[in-house]
Write a protein that holds these residues in place. Sequence first.
Motif, short mmCIF file in Angstrom:
data_model
loop_
_atom_site.label_atom_id
_atom_site.label_comp_id
_atom_site.label_asym_id
_atom_site.label_seq_id
_atom_site.Cartn_x
_atom_site.Cartn_y
_atom_site.Cartn_z
N LEU A 93 17.92 48.42 5.55
CA LEU A 93 18.01 49.77 6.11
C LEU A 93 19.46 50.13 6.43
CD1 LEU A 93 16.50 52.26 7.04
CD2 LEU A 93 16.20 51.19 9.27
N TYR A 94 20.20 49.19 7.00
CA TYR A 94 21.61 49.45 7.34
C TYR A 94 22.42 49.72 6.07
CZ TYR A 94 26.41 48.74 8.78
OH TYR A 94 27.75 48.91 9.00
N ASP A 95 22.20 48.92 5.03
CA ASP A 95 22.94 49.09 3.78
C ASP A 95 22.63 50.44 3.14
OD1 ASP A 95 24.16 46.62 4.00
OD2 ASP A 95 22.58 45.59 2.86
N LYS A 96 21.37 50.84 3.16
CA LYS A 96 20.98 52.14 2.61
C LYS A 96 21.63 53.27 3.39
CE LYS A 96 16.54 51.09 0.52
NZ LYS A 96 15.10 51.38 0.53
N ALA A 97 21.58 53.19 4.70
CA ALA A 97 22.17 54.24 5.54
C ALA A 97 23.67 54.31 5.31
CB ALA A 97 21.84 53.98 7.00
N SER A 98 24.32 53.14 5.26
CA SER A 98 25.76 53.10 5.03
C SER A 98 26.11 53.71 3.68
CB SER A 98 26.25 51.65 5.09
OG SER A 98 27.61 51.58 4.80
N HIS A 99 25.35 53.40 2.67
CA HIS A 99 25.57 53.95 1.33
C HIS A 99 25.43 55.47 1.34
CE1 HIS A 99 25.45 54.37 -3.01
NE2 HIS A 99 24.34 55.08 -2.87
N HIS A 100 24.39 55.99 1.99
CA HIS A 100 24.17 57.43 2.03
C HIS A 100 25.26 58.15 2.82
CE1 HIS A 100 20.46 57.60 -0.16
NE2 HIS A 100 19.92 56.65 0.59
N VAL A 101 25.70 57.55 3.92
CA VAL A 101 26.78 58.16 4.71
C VAL A 101 28.07 58.20 3.90
CG1 VAL A 101 28.27 57.82 6.72
CG2 VAL A 101 25.80 57.63 6.96
N ARG A 102 28.38 57.11 3.24
CA ARG A 102 29.59 57.07 2.42
C ARG A 102 29.52 58.10 1.29
NH1 ARG A 102 32.07 51.13 1.78
NH2 ARG A 102 32.17 50.63 4.00
N TYR A 103 28.40 58.18 0.62
CA TYR A 103 28.24 59.14 -0.47
C TYR A 103 28.36 60.57 0.04
CZ TYR A 103 26.42 61.40 -4.62
OH TYR A 103 26.27 62.21 -5.71
N TRP A 104 27.74 60.85 1.17
CA TRP A 104 27.81 62.19 1.77
C TRP A 104 29.25 62.54 2.12
CZ3 TRP A 104 29.19 64.04 6.64
CH2 TRP A 104 28.81 65.36 6.91
N LEU A 105 29.97 61.58 2.72
CA LEU A 105 31.37 61.82 3.08
C LEU A 105 32.25 62.00 1.84
CD1 LEU A 105 31.90 59.30 6.01
CD2 LEU A 105 32.05 61.80 6.15
N LEU A 106 32.00 61.19 0.85
CA LEU A 106 32.81 61.24 -0.37
C LEU A 106 32.75 62.62 -1.02
CD1 LEU A 106 34.63 59.51 -2.12
CD2 LEU A 106 32.63 58.83 -3.43
N ARG A 107 31.61 63.26 -0.96
CA ARG A 107 31.48 64.59 -1.54
C ARG A 107 32.19 65.65 -0.71
NH1 ARG A 107 25.52 65.71 -2.11
NH2 ARG A 107 25.41 64.27 -0.38
N ARG A 108 32.48 65.39 0.54
CA ARG A 108 33.09 66.37 1.43
C ARG A 108 34.57 66.12 1.72
NH1 ARG A 108 28.05 66.22 1.63
NH2 ARG A 108 26.73 67.92 2.30
N LEU A 109 35.04 64.94 1.41
CA LEU A 109 36.44 64.60 1.66
C LEU A 109 37.31 65.03 0.49
CD1 LEU A 109 36.05 61.01 3.12
CD2 LEU A 109 36.84 63.04 4.33
N PRO A 110 38.64 65.05 0.70
CA PRO A 110 39.54 65.34 -0.42
C PRO A 110 39.36 64.31 -1.54
CG PRO A 110 40.72 65.37 1.67
CD PRO A 110 39.34 64.87 1.96
#
Length: 103
Positions: free
Chosen positions: A5-22
């Motif tokens: 669960l932690y790995d999935k959440a971490s992956h989703h947070v990173r992916y979400w951030l990656l789309r919004r960051l420079p």
Amino acid sequence: MNMGLYDKASHHVRYWLLRRLPTCQQTVAKLSESMEHRLTLSDRIRVQVHLWICAWCQWYFEHLHVMRTAARAKGDESSDLAPRSTLSDEARERIRRKLAGGT
């Protein structure tokens, strides 16, 4: 692939951030800029979050530091070893004559 669960959440947070960051290209420009002067707080936060997400930019940043450290060390080393000689009066006069167009 069974991710926790932690790995999935971490992956989703990173992916979400990656789309919004420079983008990586914009981040690399900021990293290079940061070598010359201090970035604003918002730029530093964006860069740090991007480095948390992107291994390639993190690798680039580490290599920038290695090159900077090596260049500074080499610059200090070469300035200590550089000869402090000046031209003789005879050599100066020869140069002066050549520049004036004489022989």
